[in-house]
Design a protein around this motif. Structure first.
Motif, PDB file in Angstrom:
ATOM      1  N   PRO A 229      -8.887  -4.765 -60.207  1.00 23.76           N
ATOM      2  CA  PRO A 229      -8.150  -5.990 -59.857  1.00 23.76           C
ATOM      3  C   PRO A 229      -8.694  -6.666 -58.607  1.00 23.76           C
ATOM      4  O   PRO A 229      -8.560  -7.881 -58.450  1.00 23.76           O
ATOM      5  N   TRP A 232     -10.691  -9.980 -58.497  1.00 25.99           N
ATOM      6  CA  TRP A 232     -10.048 -11.277 -58.691  1.00 25.99           C
ATOM      7  C   TRP A 232      -9.490 -11.857 -57.400  1.00 25.99           C
ATOM      8  O   TRP A 232      -9.024 -13.007 -57.395  1.00 25.99           O
ATOM      9  N   SER A 245       3.367 -17.020 -63.752  1.00 26.49           N
ATOM     10  CA  SER A 245       1.998 -17.356 -64.138  1.00 26.49           C
ATOM     11  C   SER A 245       1.693 -16.582 -65.413  1.00 26.49           C
ATOM     12  O   SER A 245       2.506 -15.756 -65.861  1.00 26.49           O
ATOM     13  N   TYR A 246       0.539 -16.822 -65.987  1.00 28.42           N
ATOM     14  CA  TYR A 246       0.163 -16.057 -67.184  1.00 28.42           C
ATOM     15  C   TYR A 246       0.223 -14.567 -66.899  1.00 28.42           C
ATOM     16  O   TYR A 246       0.798 -13.785 -67.671  1.00 28.42           O
ATOM     17  N   HIS A 247      -0.381 -14.142 -65.786  1.00 24.22           N
ATOM     18  CA  HIS A 247      -0.481 -12.714 -65.487  1.00 24.22           C
ATOM     19  C   HIS A 247       0.894 -12.064 -65.353  1.00 24.22           C
ATOM     20  O   HIS A 247       1.142 -10.984 -65.906  1.00 24.22           O
ATOM     21  N   VAL A 251       2.791  -9.495 -68.449  1.00 27.21           N
ATOM     22  CA  VAL A 251       3.125  -8.116 -68.099  1.00 27.21           C
ATOM     23  C   VAL A 251       4.615  -7.839 -68.338  1.00 27.21           C
ATOM     24  O   VAL A 251       4.996  -6.808 -68.910  1.00 27.21           O
ATOM     25  N   LEU A 268     -10.397 -11.676 -72.161  1.00 30.07           N
ATOM     26  CA  LEU A 268      -9.344 -11.196 -71.271  1.00 30.07           C
ATOM     27  C   LEU A 268      -9.563  -9.748 -70.836  1.00 30.07           C
ATOM     28  O   LEU A 268      -8.684  -9.148 -70.209  1.00 30.07           O
ATOM     29  N   ALA A 271      -9.415  -9.311 -67.004  1.00 32.78           N
ATOM     30  CA  ALA A 271      -8.084  -9.642 -66.485  1.00 32.78           C
ATOM     31  C   ALA A 271      -7.106  -8.492 -66.647  1.00 32.78           C
ATOM     32  O   ALA A 271      -6.062  -8.460 -65.969  1.00 32.78           O
ATOM     33  N   THR A 272      -7.425  -7.533 -67.502  1.00 32.16           N
ATOM     34  CA  THR A 272      -6.550  -6.385 -67.682  1.00 32.16           C
ATOM     35  C   THR A 272      -6.398  -5.608 -66.378  1.00 32.16           C
ATOM     36  O   THR A 272      -5.379  -4.948 -66.168  1.00 32.16           O
ATOM     37  N   ILE A 274      -5.848  -6.911 -63.457  1.00 33.32           N
ATOM     38  CA  ILE A 274      -4.692  -7.515 -62.777  1.00 33.32           C
ATOM     39  C   ILE A 274      -3.404  -7.018 -63.425  1.00 33.32           C
ATOM     40  O   ILE A 274      -2.432  -6.686 -62.739  1.00 33.32           O
ATOM     41  N   HIS A 275      -3.395  -6.937 -64.740  1.00 32.77           N
ATOM     42  CA  HIS A 275      -2.187  -6.522 -65.458  1.00 32.77           C
ATOM     43  C   HIS A 275      -1.846  -5.065 -65.168  1.00 32.77           C
ATOM     44  O   HIS A 275      -0.675  -4.718 -64.987  1.00 32.77           O
TER      45      HIS A 275
END
Length: 340
Positions: A229, A232, A245-247, A251, A268, A271-272, A274-275
């Motif tokens: 993460p 980012w 937000s999307y993130h 989640v 994506l 981006a996992t 961040i999740h």
């Protein structure tokens, strides 16, 4: 002159393990304890839950068809459930008409899903509760720099021979200079009506977790992937006029819907990280991930909703059949209209 890394973005390598507080979601008049959400872990082993979650801001294209059909195929193979979720937090671009068109396209492909359909725009109160908790935990901060401000900071850094870091998608990272603004000054700017976004303080978030993060990936043979993460930087968690937000939404929704398997595009994959960080901070059970290949156009570019010539509606109008779409997506065509 030698080019050096830009120091304000350095993520601390020394972390301390902090105690995670119990967490509760408030759903209108109902309250859902995070402990109850975590009990779904045992259900993951017996009733797998998959979801297809498009944003109704345009018409579905061949790439969406592939993802939706693959979700159904994997859900059927696992004896699981398939959910449909509308990720419509951007209400100025997402419309009921586009959602209806999406559902019509999916039905034309032969897909069915459990009802009701979850719409993120109907659950801002849930996201606000989570955001408030992150604010109290001092893991997010209001960030006031505009795109123009960031561009000027980049120009200053370049003039000094510094390299400005970028995230895995190629976007410039947000400078960490606002982390040190006093709470009084932050509140003054907010009271004055200055536009801002809530950003995750990446160093503090990593310190709160205090351990390496991983996710289980079933694509390409299956393996445990180290989450990064920190690549980012201080990502946006919510905005002044939108408490999510999307993130953050994805989640929370995956946890509340008991999603055990997230099947989505390779774009994506990074981006996992961040999740996984947000899931760990909030004490949420992580799903299993499968990041599938992307369907590209003749120029090797990712398909886009703005390209009407690749939409399912335009292909259908041109006489392309459902079986043709399944074949173009590279999935097996079977005789039954309920199978991919």
């Amino acid at each position: 002159a030698a080019r050096r890394a830009l120091s304000p973005f350095a993520t601390s390598s020394s972390v301390s393990i902090l105690r995670m507080e119990p967490f509760t979601f408030h759903l209108g008049t109902n309250t859902v304890s995070i402990d109850k959400v975590l009990t779904q872990e045992s259900q993951f082993m017996t009733v797998p839950v998959f979801r297809f979650a498009p944003s109704p801001n345009g018409h579905l294209h061949l790439g969406h068809a592939y993802s939706a059909l693959l979700n159904r195929q994997m859900a059927q193979a696992a004896g699981g459930r398939l959910l449909l979720r509308m990720e419509d937090i951007a209400r100025e671009r997402c419309t009921p008409e586009l959602e209806a068109a999406m559902q019509a396209d999916l039905h034309w492909l032969g897909l069915d899903w459990e009802t009701p359909v979850r719409r993120q725009s109907e659950h801002f109160g849930v996201y606000r509760d989570v955001l408030d908790r992150l604010i109290r935990m001092d893991l997010v901060y209001p960030a006031f720099l505009s795109r123009g401000d960031i561009k000027r900071e980049m120009q200053k850094a370049t003039a000094k021979g510094l390299v400005w870091p970028h995230d895995p998608d190629g976007a410039a990272l947000y400078p960490a200079i606002e982390r040190t603004i006093s709470k009084r000054e932050r509140q003054r700017r907010m009271d004055d009506g200055q536009p801002f976004s809530w950003r995750l303080h990446m160093d503090r978030a990593l310190a709160h977790v205090g351990e390496p993060l991983f996710w289980h990936e079933t694509a390409d043979g299956g393996s445990d992937i180290a989450a990064r993460p920190q690549d980012w930087g201080d990502v946006i968690i919510a905005r002044k006029d939108m408490p999510t937000s999307y993130h953050l939404s994805v989640v929370i929704d995956d946890a509340l819907q008991g999603v055990s398997h997230v099947v989505r595009g390779r774009d994506l994959f990074q981006a996992t990280g961040i999740h996984r960080l947000l899931q760990t901070i909030l004490g949420l059970q992580p799903p299993i991930y499968h990041h599938h290949r992307l369907i590209l156009d003749h120029d090797g570019q990712k398909l886009s909703k703005s390209r009407r010539d690749t939409s399912l509606r335009s292909l259908r109008a041109a006489g392309v059949t459902r079986e043709d779409i399944i074949g173009l997506a590279g999935l097996p065509v079977r005789g039954s209209t309920s199978s991919p």
